[in-house]
Design a protein around this motif. Structure first.
Motif, short mmCIF file in Angstrom:
data_model
loop_
_atom_site.label_atom_id
_atom_site.label_comp_id
_atom_site.label_asym_id
_atom_site.label_seq_id
_atom_site.Cartn_x
_atom_site.Cartn_y
_atom_site.Cartn_z
N ALA A 110 49.66 2.84 22.79
CA ALA A 110 49.22 3.11 21.42
C ALA A 110 47.88 3.83 21.40
N THR A 111 46.97 3.42 22.29
CA THR A 111 45.65 4.05 22.36
C THR A 111 45.75 5.50 22.81
N TYR A 112 46.43 5.75 23.93
CA TYR A 112 46.48 7.10 24.48
C TYR A 112 47.28 8.04 23.59
N ARG A 113 48.31 7.53 22.94
CA ARG A 113 49.08 8.38 22.03
C ARG A 113 48.21 8.80 20.84
N SER A 114 47.36 7.89 20.36
CA SER A 114 46.54 8.19 19.19
C SER A 114 45.51 9.28 19.46
N ILE A 115 45.17 9.52 20.72
CA ILE A 115 44.21 10.57 21.06
C ILE A 115 44.91 11.74 21.75
#
Length: 421
Positions: A106-111
């Motif tokens: 979720a974190t890496y997808r959001s950036i």
């Protein structure tokens, strides 16, 4: 096979801009299947020698079937994994593929650190566990394919309950509360708890939070929710156990290790989050005849933590290499490889056509526990919020703050973080 370990202080929350992949702009790019693919794999198999042997075999087998693709599986360590991956994404230099957890995804997808992998399993999507796919799906695109499933459930030192004259093993919060003072009078803590802030809350406080009907984040993800009345009641459950002698005195600072712990020394009656590897350690320490698995505990809800290991494609991967990366994903998440990996790592499958990694009652209980497993609440700020909350949970267990004071203060800090992000 190369084994590299990176050390960096860069935090994932600080990665705000991800360079575009250095692939070709040719619309035909990616149509070929040849190329070089690098995968960062983390310790799924706990024994280092066995891990190296297994992944070297997988690499060789893949290349034998796909001679046009050069696969390099690089074994990494869990130490500073977030910082390591974040640094690679920021620099635009690193692996094509990486094994991550749903909250990291979720974190890496959001950036914009990940690319969709929907095409990689287009023909087999229906065989994967829907819950494992759901946590990796955003706007109908899949950003991770589940390789295996972690699962934990309750394990008991039945000898302690027998000595105390307790015939029914506790499966609910009410029974835990009832039995805690009985066992405390005989010098036993009823439940193991790992309160050290370095222990992920996914295997310490969060399962208790979810069992109590609470949440970490609001449904829409715009706010935290761990200061709700239900969340406060969940932390109060732990604090009351501590005060009644239901947890060991050092619970607030204790690690999650089994070996060398009060549990292994026969001083604690049960562990509410137990993996297959930890179960084996309990049996080795206490005697196989004295250890029994049971279902996840029930508070307001019956729930446990069980997250899949996801294979994701990074934005570093060149578009001209995309089809080769898809081939690797498809192979590593196939029924054949998932079967061998689950057996080697004692993990559980995420495919309906792959059996449990073993036979017997323990595997049956663990498989049943999968029905109550949640992968948590994936959120771009899941790890930073966890880092804020953990010390406050510890403060409540140490008696420095009430449960309500601790969660209120943590929520205030977390909301400031969400506002900044």
């Amino acid at each position: 096979m190369r084994i590299r370990t990176f050390s960096t202080g860069l935090l994932v929350a600080t990665v705000m801009v991800i360079p575009a992949a250095c692939g070709s702009s040719d619309p035909e790019a990616g149509s070929g299947s040849g190329g070089e693919v690098t995968l960062w794999m983390y310790p799924v198999i706990s024994d280092d020698a066995a891990s190296q042997k297994y992944w070297k075999g997988v690499e060789s087998d893949f290349e034998a079937e796909h001679p046009e693709i050069d696969l390099s599986i690089e074994l990494q360590t869990f130490e500073q994994r977030d910082a390591q991956i974040s640094a690679a994404l920021a620099a635009g230099s690193g692996p094509d593929l990486v094994m991550i957890t749903p909250d990291q995804l979720a974190t890496y997808r959001s950036i914009d650190g990940l690319a969709p992998v929907t095409e990689a399993i287009a023909d087999e999507r229906d065989v994967f566990t829907q819950a494992a796919l759901d946590v990796a799906t955003y706007e109908s695109e899949l950003y991770g394919v589940p390789m295996f499933q972690n699962i934990s459930t309750t394990a008991y030192n039945v000898e302690i309950f027998e000595q105390a004259g307790i015939d029914e093993l506790p499966t609910t919060w009410e029974q835990v509360r009832e039995y805690a003072p009985i066992l405390a009078d005989q010098g036993f803590a009823i439940m193991d708890y790992a309160g050290n802030p370095e222990v992920t809350l996914n295997v310490s406080f969060y399962p208790i939070l979810w069992q109590g009907g609470g949440r970490i984040f609001s449904e829409d993800g715009t706010d935290v929710a761990f200061d709700s009345p239900k969340a406060v009641a969940a932390l109060e459950f732990l604090v009351e156990l501590q005060q009644a002698g239901g947890l060991v005195p050092e619970a607030a600072t204790k690690s999650n290790a089994v070996e060398g712990s009060p549990l292994a020394e026969g001083e604690v009656a049960m562990r509410y989050m137990t993996s297959m590897a930890q179960l084996d350690q309990m049996k080795a320490a206490l005697g196989e005849e004295n250890v029994e698995l049971g279902p996840p505990l029930t508070g307001e809800k019956q729930v446990t933590f069980g997250n899949p290991g996801m294979l994701s494609l990074t934005s570093i991967s060149d578009e001209s290499n995309r089809q080769a990366a898809y081939e690797v994903i498809s192979y590593l998440t196939s029924a054949e490889v998932q079967t061998s990996l689950c057996e080697a790592a004692d993990k559980f499958p995420t495919r309906s056509d792959v059996p449990a990694p073993g036979d017997g009652t323990d595997y049956e209980v663990m498989t049943k526990a999968l029905e109550y497993a949640t992968p948590g609440e994936p959120h771009p700020q899941a790890r930073p919020v966890m880092a804020i909350l953990a010390p406050y949970v510890q403060s409540a267990l140490q008696g420095d703050m009430t449960a309500e004071e601790a969660l209120t203060a943590a929520a205030e800090e977390a909301r400031e973080l969400l506002a900044r992000s």
